[in-house]
Design a protein around this motif. Structure first.
Motif, PDB file in Angstrom:
ATOM      1  N   VAL A 433      38.588  44.487  34.182  1.00  0.00           N
ATOM      2  CA  VAL A 433      38.805  43.148  33.784  1.00  0.00           C
ATOM      3  C   VAL A 433      37.514  42.495  33.512  1.00  0.00           C
ATOM      4  CG1 VAL A 433      39.420  40.854  34.486  1.00  0.00           C
ATOM      5  CG2 VAL A 433      40.909  42.811  35.318  1.00  0.00           C
ATOM      6  N   THR A 434      36.432  42.840  34.116  1.00  0.00           N
ATOM      7  CA  THR A 434      35.051  42.472  33.734  1.00  0.00           C
ATOM      8  C   THR A 434      34.731  43.043  32.450  1.00  0.00           C
ATOM      9  OG1 THR A 434      34.495  42.069  36.096  1.00  0.00           O
ATOM     10  CG2 THR A 434      32.744  42.418  34.693  1.00  0.00           C
ATOM     11  N   THR A 435      34.672  44.253  32.149  1.00  0.00           N
ATOM     12  CA  THR A 435      34.261  44.882  31.016  1.00  0.00           C
ATOM     13  C   THR A 435      35.156  44.199  29.746  1.00  0.00           C
ATOM     14  OG1 THR A 435      34.263  47.074  32.154  1.00  0.00           O
ATOM     15  CG2 THR A 435      34.587  47.180  29.542  1.00  0.00           C
ATOM     16  N   ALA A 436      36.315  43.965  29.976  1.00  0.00           N
ATOM     17  CA  ALA A 436      37.239  43.580  28.758  1.00  0.00           C
ATOM     18  C   ALA A 436      36.660  41.738  28.662  1.00  0.00           C
ATOM     19  CB  ALA A 436      38.652  43.406  29.249  1.00  0.00           C
ATOM     20  N   LEU A 546      41.398  27.190  34.593  1.00  0.00           N
ATOM     21  CA  LEU A 546      42.144  28.035  35.384  1.00  0.00           C
ATOM     22  C   LEU A 546      43.160  28.768  34.984  1.00  0.00           C
ATOM     23  CD1 LEU A 546      42.340  28.405  38.617  1.00  0.00           C
ATOM     24  CD2 LEU A 546      44.362  26.675  38.846  1.00  0.00           C
ATOM     25  N   VAL A 547      42.936  30.334  35.281  1.00  0.00           N
ATOM     26  CA  VAL A 547      43.921  31.287  34.850  1.00  0.00           C
ATOM     27  C   VAL A 547      44.453  31.799  36.137  1.00  0.00           C
ATOM     28  CG1 VAL A 547      43.906  33.522  33.964  1.00  0.00           C
ATOM     29  CG2 VAL A 547      42.603  31.901  32.903  1.00  0.00           C
ATOM     30  N   LEU A 548      45.788  31.596  36.208  1.00  0.00           N
ATOM     31  CA  LEU A 548      46.686  32.308  37.459  1.00  0.00           C
ATOM     32  C   LEU A 548      47.133  33.581  36.934  1.00  0.00           C
ATOM     33  CD1 LEU A 548      48.254  28.647  38.324  1.00  0.00           C
ATOM     34  CD2 LEU A 548      46.215  29.888  39.190  1.00  0.00           C
ATOM     35  N   VAL A 549      46.879  34.696  37.617  1.00  0.00           N
ATOM     36  CA  VAL A 549      47.280  36.024  37.363  1.00  0.00           C
ATOM     37  C   VAL A 549      48.451  36.123  38.045  1.00  0.00           C
ATOM     38  CG1 VAL A 549      46.940  38.373  37.279  1.00  0.00           C
ATOM     39  CG2 VAL A 549      44.859  36.715  37.178  1.00  0.00           C
ATOM     40  N   GLU A 550      49.703  36.451  37.249  1.00  0.00           N
ATOM     41  CA  GLU A 550      50.826  36.683  38.021  1.00  0.00           C
ATOM     42  C   GLU A 550      50.691  37.804  39.125  1.00  0.00           C
ATOM     43  OE1 GLU A 550      54.423  35.728  34.755  1.00  0.00           O
ATOM     44  OE2 GLU A 550      53.868  37.826  35.171  1.00  0.00           O
ATOM     45  N   SER A 602      48.705  20.269  33.486  1.00  0.00           N
ATOM     46  CA  SER A 602      47.363  20.388  33.181  1.00  0.00           C
ATOM     47  C   SER A 602      47.163  21.099  32.137  1.00  0.00           C
ATOM     48  CB  SER A 602      46.510  21.018  34.389  1.00  0.00           C
ATOM     49  OG  SER A 602      46.747  20.279  35.507  1.00  0.00           O
ATOM     50  N   GLN A 603      46.360  20.570  31.121  1.00  0.00           N
ATOM     51  CA  GLN A 603      46.084  21.448  29.847  1.00  0.00           C
ATOM     52  C   GLN A 603      45.212  22.680  29.842  1.00  0.00           C
ATOM     53  OE1 GLN A 603      47.721  20.558  26.685  1.00  0.00           O
ATOM     54  NE2 GLN A 603      49.033  19.211  28.268  1.00  0.00           N
ATOM     55  N   ASN A 604      44.179  22.647  30.931  1.00  0.00           N
ATOM     56  CA  ASN A 604      43.652  23.568  31.258  1.00  0.00           C
ATOM     57  C   ASN A 604      43.823  24.598  32.069  1.00  0.00           C
ATOM     58  OD1 ASN A 604      43.274  21.858  33.396  1.00  0.00           O
ATOM     59  ND2 ASN A 604      41.155  22.568  33.902  1.00  0.00           N
ATOM     60  N   VAL A 605      45.026  24.872  32.292  1.00  0.00           N
ATOM     61  CA  VAL A 605      45.622  25.993  33.122  1.00  0.00           C
ATOM     62  C   VAL A 605      46.695  27.014  32.410  1.00  0.00           C
ATOM     63  CG1 VAL A 605      47.269  26.438  35.021  1.00  0.00           C
ATOM     64  CG2 VAL A 605      45.704  24.439  35.239  1.00  0.00           C
ATOM     65  N   ARG A 606      46.179  28.327  32.630  1.00  0.00           N
ATOM     66  CA  ARG A 606      47.027  29.338  31.572  1.00  0.00           C
ATOM     67  C   ARG A 606      47.641  30.241  32.847  1.00  0.00           C
ATOM     68  NH1 ARG A 606      46.298  25.947  28.558  1.00  0.00           N
ATOM     69  NH2 ARG A 606      45.690  26.011  26.577  1.00  0.00           N
ATOM     70  N   ILE A 607      48.596  30.950  32.622  1.00  0.00           N
ATOM     71  CA  ILE A 607      49.256  31.952  33.330  1.00  0.00           C
ATOM     72  C   ILE A 607      49.092  33.427  32.745  1.00  0.00           C
ATOM     73  CG2 ILE A 607      51.357  33.024  34.431  1.00  0.00           C
ATOM     74  CD1 ILE A 607      52.212  30.061  34.556  1.00  0.00           C
ATOM     75  N   ALA A 608      48.633  34.399  33.495  1.00  0.00           N
ATOM     76  CA  ALA A 608      48.435  35.713  32.734  1.00  0.00           C
ATOM     77  C   ALA A 608      49.797  36.277  33.006  1.00  0.00           C
ATOM     78  CB  ALA A 608      47.148  36.353  33.034  1.00  0.00           C
ATOM     79  N   PRO A 609      50.569  36.735  32.250  1.00  0.00           N
ATOM     80  CA  PRO A 609      51.936  37.313  32.585  1.00  0.00           C
ATOM     81  C   PRO A 609      51.824  38.713  32.533  1.00  0.00           C
ATOM     82  CG  PRO A 609      51.882  36.794  29.925  1.00  0.00           C
ATOM     83  CD  PRO A 609      50.359  36.471  30.660  1.00  0.00           C
ATOM     84  N   ILE A 610      51.263  39.296  33.702  1.00  0.00           N
ATOM     85  CA  ILE A 610      50.779  40.713  33.662  1.00  0.00           C
ATOM     86  C   ILE A 610      52.040  41.666  34.221  1.00  0.00           C
ATOM     87  CG2 ILE A 610      48.282  40.220  34.024  1.00  0.00           C
ATOM     88  CD1 ILE A 610      50.455  41.303  37.125  1.00  0.00           C
ATOM     89  N   HIS A 611      52.994  40.920  34.871  1.00  0.00           N
ATOM     90  CA  HIS A 611      54.342  41.572  35.207  1.00  0.00           C
ATOM     91  C   HIS A 611      54.958  42.509  34.029  1.00  0.00           C
ATOM     92  CE1 HIS A 611      56.917  38.494  33.619  1.00  0.00           C
ATOM     93  NE2 HIS A 611      58.065  39.713  33.862  1.00  0.00           N
ATOM     94  N   ILE A 650      44.563  39.183  30.854  1.00  0.00           N
ATOM     95  CA  ILE A 650      43.630  38.151  31.406  1.00  0.00           C
ATOM     96  C   ILE A 650      42.720  37.609  30.404  1.00  0.00           C
ATOM     97  CG2 ILE A 650      41.939  37.903  33.328  1.00  0.00           C
ATOM     98  CD1 ILE A 650      43.421  39.776  35.051  1.00  0.00           C
ATOM     99  N   VAL A 651      42.246  38.381  29.575  1.00  0.00           N
ATOM    100  CA  VAL A 651      41.171  38.163  28.604  1.00  0.00           C
ATOM    101  C   VAL A 651      41.899  37.074  27.539  1.00  0.00           C
ATOM    102  CG1 VAL A 651      40.145  38.685  26.472  1.00  0.00           C
ATOM    103  CG2 VAL A 651      40.009  40.290  28.492  1.00  0.00           C
TER     104      VAL A 651
END
Length: 660
Positions: A433-436, A546-550, A602-611, A650-651
Motif C-alpha cells: 500500500v505504501t509503495t502504491a 478519511l479513507v475507510l478500508v472495507e 462528510s465530503q471528505n470521507v471515502r470508502i475503499a471497496p476492497i472486498h 486505497i490509492v
C-alpha cells in the motif's frame, strides 16, 4: 490415611468438565476449573500423607519422590509414547517442531513455562497442542519438589506456626493471582506463584482433618458441589483466572472435603460406583483427552464435528481405563509391583525422561522434519504471519508509541501526507500500500498495533495491561497532527471488534480464541457498538480527510495450512479455496452501514471497496487462494498477493478526496 471414596468421586467432578470443555461443548465453557479442583485435591492428599509420615517419624524425601514417580510417570510415559507416531504422521512441520519442544519441557517438568511463552491457554492454536494440558502437571511437580522439604523444615516450629506460615504464603499467592490477571495474564495462568494458594487450600483441609474428622453437614457439602457447578457452567474464557473468582470452585472443594464425609448425601452421590470408577481413572483420562482432541483437529481438514469430539471424549475414558489397569496399577507400590526397588524406579524414570527429551531435541533441531511433505506443500506452508514486516508494528511487545523515521516514506514533490493506521492487517499490507501511495505522489507514515481498533479512546474489554491500544492511537494521531498529516487511512478487523466474536465461515472454518469486544473508555452511557463506530469516525473526519478500508474478508481457516494438508493427506494439487460471500455480507453489514453513513454526512470521507477484489457476487464466493496466488497468510491476514490486490483501491480512494 483412611480411604475416602467420595474424594475419588470428586476427581470425576474435576475431570469430566475439563474433557467436555476441551471437546468444545458450549455448556461447559467454565470446565477448565476442573484443574483447580484437582489442585485442591492434590494439596489435601499430599499434605495428609506428609503430615502422617512426619508425625510418625517415618518421613523420607526419597520415599516421597518414589511414590510420586510411581503415580505420575508410567501413565505419562505411555501416553506421550503413543502420541509420537501420530505427531510424525499428521503434524505440519511447525506443529511438530513446537510439539518437540513440548516433549523436552515435559521431561523437565517445565511445560507450564513453555506454554506461557508460546501463547495463552485460550488463544487461537492452543487446541492444536497435544501436550498443552501438561502445564498443570508441571505446577504440581514443581510443588512436590519444594513443599515436602518446606513442610518438614517448618515442622520443628510447631503445628500452629506451620499453619500460619503456609497461610501467609497462600495469601501472598492469591494476591499475586489477583494482581497477575490484570498485569500478566498468561504468566498468571500458567506459572506456579498464582496457583500455589489452591494447593495450599487443600493442605489446610489436611491439617483440619488430621486429628479428627469434622461432623458431616449435607447443606454445607451441597453448597460446595453447587459452587463448583456454578463455576463450570457460568465461567468462560473471559473470566479472570486465577483470581478471586477462583475462590468459588476452590471453596466448593474445601466444603466437600471438610463436610462431605461418609454418611452425607453428597458423599453418597460421589461414592456411587460409576462416579468413583471415573475418579479412579481420572489421571489417565486427563492425560488422554487433550492428545485425542488435538490430533483430531490437526488431522481434520476442517473443524471436527461435535459428534466426533463427543466420541473421542468417550474414547478417552476407555483408554484411561486400559492405562489405569495395565499401566498405572502395575507400578503402584505394593507386593505385586513390577518394580520392587527404589533404585529401579528412579533409574527407569530417568531413562524415560531422557528418551522423551532426546526425541524432542531431535525434532526441534530438524525443524519438525519438513521433508515429510512435498516441495509444493512446503512452499505453501512458507506463507505465514512471521513474514509480516513489524518495523512499524507498535504492538504490546513495544507498548508505547515512539515516532520512527523508518515508518515515514516520502517522495519528492509530494502532493499530500497520509497516515496508514490500523491493527495487524495494516502490518500485513503496508509495504504494498505504501509503495502504491508513494507512486501516486503521497508521503506515508505507517503505524499498526496488534489487536487494536484504530479509534480514539477505545480498548479491549478483555486485555492485558500491556495492550495499550488507547494510548497508542491517541499518541499517533497527535503525532500525525504535528507532522501535517492531511489524510488518514484506517484498516482493521472492525467486525471482530464490534461483534466481539471470532469468525465462523459456516463451512468448518472456525477461528478459536478469546472474544475481541471493545469499549469506549470515556463513555458514561454505553451506546450501541456500531453507533459508537459512526460517532468516532465522524470525529476523525473533522480532523483529517478519511479513507475507510472495507473489512478484509476473513477466511476462518488457516489458508496455507489447509491447502498444504489437502495436498499431503488427500493428494490434491488444487490450491484454490474460497468462502461464502453471504457470510461476509452478514458479518460486515453494520460496519459498512456505519461507513456509508459517515461518508454521506462528510465530503471528505471515502470508502475503499476492497472486498470486490476477493469476492465475486456472481459466484457468491470470496477467494482465499486461486491457481495463481495464495491470498492469505493465515485466517485473516492478507499475503503479499492479497495486499497487492487492495492497494489500487486505497490509492484511488485517497486520490478522490478534496484538498484539505
Amino acid at each position: 490415611m483412611l480411604y475416602r471414596p467420595e474424594i475419588d468421586g470428586l476427581r470425576a467432578v474435576a475431570v469430566l468438565p475439563v474433557i467436555l470443555f476441551h471437546a468444545g461443548i458450549g455448556l461447559f465453557e467454565g470446565g477448565f476449573v476442573g484443574v483447580d479442583v484437582f489442585f485442591v485435591i492434590s494439596g489435601y492428599l499430599i499434605t495428609s500423607i506428609l503430615i502422617e509420615d512426619i508425625v510418625r517419624g517415618r518421613f523420607s524425601i526419597l520415599k516421597f519422590y518414589e511414590r510420586r514417580a510411581r503415580r505420575i510417570l508410567p501413565a505419562l510415559f505411555f501416553v506421550v509414547a503413543c502420541t509420537i507416531p501420530f505427531a510424525i504422521l499428521w503434524m505440519l512441520p511447525a506443529q511438530l517442531r513446537d510439539y518437540s519442544q513440548s516433549l523436552v519441557a515435559v521431561s523437565l517438568f517445565s511445560s507450564n513455562f513453555l506454554f506461557w511463552m508460546e501463547s495463552g491457554y485460550f488463544e487461537a492454536g492452543a487446541d492444536l497442542k497435544p501436550l498443552l494440558h501438561t502445564w498443570s502437571l508441571a505446577i504440581e511437580e514443581q510443588f512436590y519438589v519444594i513443599f515436602p522439604v518446606l513442610l518438614f523444615a517448618l515442622w520443628k516450629l510447631g503445628r500452629q506456626a506451620v499453619i500460619w506460615i503456609l497461610a501467609l504464603i497462600a495469601v501472598v499467592s492469591l494476591g499475586l493471582a489477583e494482581w497477575g490477571w490484570r498485569n500478566h495474564p498468561a504468566a498468571n495462568f500458567f506459572l506456579a506463584p498464582g496457583r500455589v494458594w489452591e494447593l495450599l487450600a487443600g493442605s489446610f483441609c489436611a491439617f483440619a482433618l488430621h486429628r479428627r474428622p469434622l461432623p458431616g453437614n449435607d447443606i454445607v457439602a451441597m453448597l460446595g458441589l453447587l459452587a463448583i457447578g456454578v463455576a463450570v457452567f457460568l465461567f468462560d474464557d473471559t473470566t479472570p483466572f486465577p483470581s478471586l473468582y477462583t475462590l468459588l470452585p476452590v471453596i466448593g472443594v474445601l466444603l466437600i472435603i471438610l463436610f462431605g464425609q461418609q454418611g452425607t448425601r453428597v458423599a453418597a452421590i460421589l461414592s456411587a460406583k460409576p462416579i468413583v470408577g471415573i475418579g479412579l481413572i481420572s489421571y489417565s483420562a486427563y492425560l488422554w483427552h487433550q492428545p485425542l482432541f488435538a490430533f483430531a483437529r490437526i488431522r481434520s481438514l476442517t473443524e471436527p464435528s461435535l459428534t466426533l469430539m463427543l466420541g473421542l471424549a468417550v474414547l478417552s475414558l476407555i483408554l484411561a481405563a486400559f492405562s489405569w489397569r495395565y499401566v498405572e496399577q502395575p507400578f503402584r507400590a505394593g507386593p505385586n509391583t513390577w518394580m520392587q526397588s527404589r533404585s529401579s524406579v528412579f533409574a527407569t524414570s530417568i531413562v524415560g525422561l531422557v528418551l522423551i527429551a532426546g526425541f524432542g531435541a531431535w525434532g526441534h533441531v530438524n525443524n519438525g522434519f519438513p521433508n515429510r511433505f512435498s516441495p509444493e506443500a512446503r512452499a505453501v506452508l512458507s506463507m505465514h504471519t512471521d513474514r509480516i514486516d513489524r518495523t512499524c508494528h507498535f504492538d504490546e511487545n513495544r507498548s508505547k508509541f515512539v515516532p520512527k523515521q523508518a515508518c515515514y516514506h516520502s517522495v519528492p514533490d509530494a502532493s499530500g501526507e497520509v497516515l496508514l493506521l490500523g491493527d495487524s492487517h495494516v502490518a500485513a499490507v503496508w509495504p504494498q500500500v505504501t509503495t502504491a501511495l508513494n507512486a501516486s505522489g503521497r508521503n506515508v507514515y505507517v503505524g499498526s498495533y496488534g489487536g487494536c481498533i484504530p479509534l480514539p479512546n477505545m480498548e479491549h474489554v478483555h486485555k492485558s495491561s500491556a495492550h495499550e491500544c488507547a494510548e497508542f492511537v491517541d499518541a499517533i494521531l497527535t503525532y500525525a497532527g504535528e507532522i501535517g498529516i492531511d489524510t488518514l487511512v484506517l484498516a482493521a478487523r472492525f467486525p471482530a471488534y464490534l461483534h466481539g466474536t471470532r469468525f465462523d465461515n459456516g463451512e468448518g472454518g472456525i477461528e478459536h480464541g478469546t472474544r475481541m469486544d471493545v469499549r469506549d473508555l470515556g463513555a458514561t452511557l454505553h451506546a450501541g457498538q456500531f453507533d459508537l463506530l459512526r460517532s468516532k469516525l465522524e470525529g476523525l473526519a473533522q480532523r483529517f480527510n478519511l479513507v475507510l478500508v472495507e473489512p478484509i474478508p476473513e477466511a476462518g481457516w488457516n489458508v496455507p495450512e489447509l491447502i498444504a494438508k489437502r495436498m499431503h493427506f488427500a493428494g490434491s494439487d488444487d490450491q484454490s479455496l474460497s468462502t461464502d460471500y453471504s457470510v461476509y455480507v452478514t458479518r460486515t453489514k453494520p460496519v459498512i452501514a456505519a461507513f456509508k453513513a459517515v461518508q454521506e454526512q462528510s465530503q471528505n470521507v471515502r470508502i475503499a471497496p476492497i472486498h470486490a477484489r476477493f469476492c465475486d457476487v456472481a459466484t457468491g464466493r470470496c477467494a482465499n487462494a486461486n491457481s495463481a496466488d495464495i491470498l492469505y497468510l493465515d485466517g485473516d491476514h492478507p499475503s503479499d498477493a492479497g495486499a497487492a490486490l487492495i492497494a489500487p483501491d486505497i490509492v484511488q480512494a485517497v486520490a478522490s478526496l478534496p484538498p484539505r
